[in-house]
Design a protein around this motif. Structure first.
Motif, PDB file in Angstrom:
ATOM      1  N   ASN A 119       0.980  -1.041   0.033  1.00 53.36           N
ATOM      2  CA  ASN A 119      -0.043  -0.068   0.049  1.00 53.36           C
ATOM      3  C   ASN A 119       0.927   1.213  -0.080  1.00 53.36           C
ATOM      4  O   ASN A 119       2.342   1.054   0.160  1.00 53.36           O
ATOM      5  N   ILE A 124       6.140   4.365   1.576  1.00 57.01           N
ATOM      6  CA  ILE A 124       6.965   5.505   2.153  1.00 57.01           C
ATOM      7  C   ILE A 124       7.658   4.969   3.398  1.00 57.01           C
ATOM      8  O   ILE A 124       8.869   5.306   3.407  1.00 57.01           O
ATOM      9  N   TYR A 153       1.525  15.235   2.735  1.00 58.92           N
ATOM     10  CA  TYR A 153       0.702  13.864   3.292  1.00 58.92           C
ATOM     11  C   TYR A 153       1.324  12.756   2.543  1.00 58.92           C
ATOM     12  O   TYR A 153       1.300  12.670   1.392  1.00 58.92           O
ATOM     13  N   GLU A 225       5.658  15.439  -2.402  1.00 58.85           N
ATOM     14  CA  GLU A 225       4.329  15.072  -3.464  1.00 58.85           C
ATOM     15  C   GLU A 225       4.759  15.905  -4.854  1.00 58.85           C
ATOM     16  O   GLU A 225       4.589  16.981  -4.539  1.00 58.85           O
ATOM     17  N   ASP A 259       7.347  11.006  -3.755  1.00 57.84           N
ATOM     18  CA  ASP A 259       6.083  10.248  -3.391  1.00 57.84           C
ATOM     19  C   ASP A 259       4.993  10.673  -4.731  1.00 57.84           C
ATOM     20  O   ASP A 259       4.141  11.315  -4.504  1.00 57.84           O
ATOM     21  N   ILE A 261       2.484   8.546  -5.138  1.00 58.95           N
ATOM     22  CA  ILE A 261       1.338   7.539  -4.932  1.00 58.95           C
ATOM     23  C   ILE A 261       0.016   7.944  -5.559  1.00 58.95           C
ATOM     24  O   ILE A 261      -0.548   7.370  -6.102  1.00 58.95           O
ATOM     25  N   ALA A 262      -0.072   9.457  -5.212  1.00 57.41           N
ATOM     26  CA  ALA A 262      -1.307   9.872  -6.086  1.00 57.41           C
ATOM     27  C   ALA A 262      -1.034  10.499  -7.185  1.00 57.41           C
ATOM     28  O   ALA A 262      -1.990  10.574  -7.998  1.00 57.41           O
ATOM     29  N   LYS A 288      -1.701   3.286  -5.652  1.00 58.71           N
ATOM     30  CA  LYS A 288      -3.044   3.814  -6.049  1.00 58.71           C
ATOM     31  C   LYS A 288      -3.484   3.206  -7.300  1.00 58.71           C
ATOM     32  O   LYS A 288      -3.847   2.144  -7.750  1.00 58.71           O
TER      33      LYS A 288
HETATM   34  C1  PLP Z   1       0.603  11.281  -1.699  1.00 61.40           C
HETATM   35  C2  PLP Z   1       0.367   9.847  -0.901  1.00 61.40           C
HETATM   36  N1  PLP Z   1       1.151   9.089  -0.406  1.00 61.40           N
HETATM   37  C3  PLP Z   1       1.051   8.252   0.377  1.00 61.40           C
HETATM   38  C4  PLP Z   1      -0.161   7.803   0.633  1.00 61.40           C
HETATM   39  C5  PLP Z   1      -0.831   6.579   1.400  1.00 61.40           C
HETATM   40  O1  PLP Z   1      -1.253   5.542   0.693  1.00 61.40           O
HETATM   41  P1  PLP Z   1      -2.205   4.622   1.332  1.00 61.40           P
HETATM   42  O2  PLP Z   1      -3.432   5.069   1.644  1.00 61.40           O
HETATM   43  O3  PLP Z   1      -2.325   3.508   0.395  1.00 61.40           O
HETATM   44  O4  PLP Z   1      -1.633   3.975   2.691  1.00 61.40           O
HETATM   45  C6  PLP Z   1      -1.337   8.540   0.011  1.00 61.40           C
HETATM   46  C7  PLP Z   1      -2.909   8.513   0.305  1.00 61.40           C
HETATM   47  O5  PLP Z   1      -3.807   9.070   0.060  1.00 61.40           O
HETATM   48  C8  PLP Z   1      -1.019   9.917  -0.805  1.00 61.40           C
HETATM   49  O6  PLP Z   1      -2.102  10.668  -1.072  1.00 61.40           O
END
Ligand code: PLP
Length: 453
Positions: A119, A124, A153, A225, A259, A261-262, A288
């Motif tokens: 996840n 991270i 975040y 981010e 990061d 992820i989003a 994601k």
């Molecule tokens: C930029 C970013 N990093 C990390 C995460 C964490 O991911 P997870 O919810 O899969 O743990 C998120 C979740 O919204 C996110 O937006």
């Protein structure tokens, strides 16, 4: 499935008897409906009574190509019949191998090694630990800290939360967390009056330089981010900041953790946000959209150089120690491969450019709204910042929960909008049509009218 009128209530009651939901004050559900979704179809979610909701937020920013996407579903079914899971230490399997090859191929150059987790927060944790451990293996055990941006975040496990700066999530758990060094975000909304986003980036880079002059000796990495600080309110910044950050990290010998992820997988208009700065980080975290929104999976990509700092005889004790039972799960890898195949076979980014332009046109009239301080957009992410006083950008107090009013209004009008405080945003699946975008914006606009009174 019958559509009897009390099916939603019956399922909600059973849910609330035993389930504790994420990011939720459960007491709210005494008045706010718990919605049982029984089916997904394209950009739509369908509840137990047959009511439909246009998923304007891609179910927490995960979905790219629609719910129950047939191509991804077929890949999953095939994989489930072949190999559902296998321990990933000492064993491997074709979907993970192919996925790693594909990720290395499509990410910015220099990212040649892939570490899987399951996840975003776990990714991270991996990146933070790997960066720290790299420096330790290089004889720099004094590097134990991380620089993060204000308003950032990165997830809610303790390490990820440590480098996050959204008070709502962090405040309560602060006594448990590492103390990051906070650098001011290049967030263009927080710029001086008349200051262009590129100028904000330059000013914030100078401030970051000052921090690095003081703290580089004890700092493992700067984590950001790229381009959009999503959970912090869809705050956006100029790509020059990322290029400057890369240069500063090199100059001061600290890692750059991106990061994505989003923002990865096309959200910001390019496949990865870092591309807009022509830059490549030392670590890139992905999750994601990686599986098109079907299964949890994450990956941390890093360089051959970082990998080599861990590569030694067993007795040297340099191995990276991090594992999850479901690391590299074959089903999730298959879903990711099917997702990446769609990117290869279809003009996704081109189509998104047209959709993003359409969204921008539809949001344009909101700029003049007396309670809208800003309408901003980066690719397939758009946000509307509501304020109490437009002239001085005074926010509505958080306790007013204005965004909640928009959320509830959305549900009554076939739209899933889930504002972040006073920020109403749009992050739809890429299969959304122009007519569906019109619907989302129309519902959001009428919701805003109700929310600001
Ligand atoms: C930029 C970013 N990093 C990390 C995460 C964490 O991911 P997870 O919810 O899969 O743990 C998120 C979740 O919204 C996110 O937006």
């Amino acid at each position: 499935m019958t559509n009897s009128p009390d099916r939603n209530a019956a399922l909600a009651a059973r849910d609330l008897k035993h389930i504790w939901h994420p990011c939720t004050q459960m007491h709210d559900h005494e008045t706010i409906p718990m919605l049982p979704i029984v089916r997904g179809e394209g950009a739509w979610l369908i509840d137990a009574e047959g009511r439909r909701y246009l998923d304007g937020i891609s179910s927490w920013w995960t979905n790219l190509f629609g719910h129950a996407n047939p191509r991804i579903a077929a890949a999953l079914a095939e994989q489930a019949r072949t190999l559902e899971h296998v321990i990933f230490a000492g064993f491997t399997h074709p979907p993970a191998i192919e996925l790693a090859e594909e990720l290395v191929r499509i990410t910015p150059s220099g990212l040649d090694k892939v570490f899987f987790a399951d996840n975003g927060s776990a990714a991270i944790e991996v990146a933070l630990k790997m960066s720290f451990h790299y420096w330790l293996n290089q004889g720099h055990g004094e590097k134990t800290r991380f620089i993060a941006l204000t308003g950032s975040y990165h997830g809610e496990t303790l390490g990820a939360l440590s480098v996050s700066d959204v008070a709502l999530y962090r405040k309560t758990y602060a006594p448990l967390l590492l103390t990051p060094i906070l650098a001011p975000s290049p967030d263009a909304y927080e710029g001086e009056p008349g200051e262009a986003p590129a100028q904000v980036a330059v000013r914030r880079l100078a401030e970051l330089r000052t921090l690095l002059e003081r703290h580089a000796h004890e700092t493992c990495a700067v984590i950001v981010e790229p381009l959009v600080q999503c959970a912090g309110g869809m705050r956006m910044y100029h790509p020059d900041y990322l290029a400057g950050l890369r240069a500063l990290c090199d100059e001061f010998a600290v890692h750059f953790i991106a990061d994505e992820i989003a923002v990865g997988f096309g959200r910001t208009g390019t496949l990865f946000a870092c591309e807009q700065a022509g830059t490549s980080p030392d670590f890139m975290c992905l999750s994601k959209g990686l599986t098109g929104g079907t299964l949890p999976l994450s990956a941390v990509l890093t360089t051959q150089h970082v990998y080599e700092a861990f590569y030694a005889e067993y007795s040297a004790g340099k191995a990276f120690l991090h594992s999850h039972s479901y690391t590299g799960n074959p089903l999730a890898c298959s879903a990711a491969l099917a997702t990446l195949a769609i990117f290869r076979d279809e003009p996704v980014l081109e189509r998104n450019r047209a959709l993003a332009a359409h969204l921008a046109r539809r949001l344009e009239p909101l700029r003049a709204h007396p309670h809208v301080a800003e309408v901003r957009q980066t690719g397939m992410i758009a946000a509307v910042e509501l304020v109490a006083d437009k002239a001085i950008r005074r926010p509505f107090p958080a306790e007013d929960r204005r965004g909640l009013r928009v959320y509830l209004h959305g549900l009554q009008h076939e739209a899933l909008l889930r504002p972040l405080g006073n920020v109403i945003y749009f992050m739809p699946p890429y299969v959304v049509s122009e007519a569906e975008i019109d619907h989302l914006v129309a519902v959001a606009t009428s919701g805003i009218e109700r929310a600001v009174v």
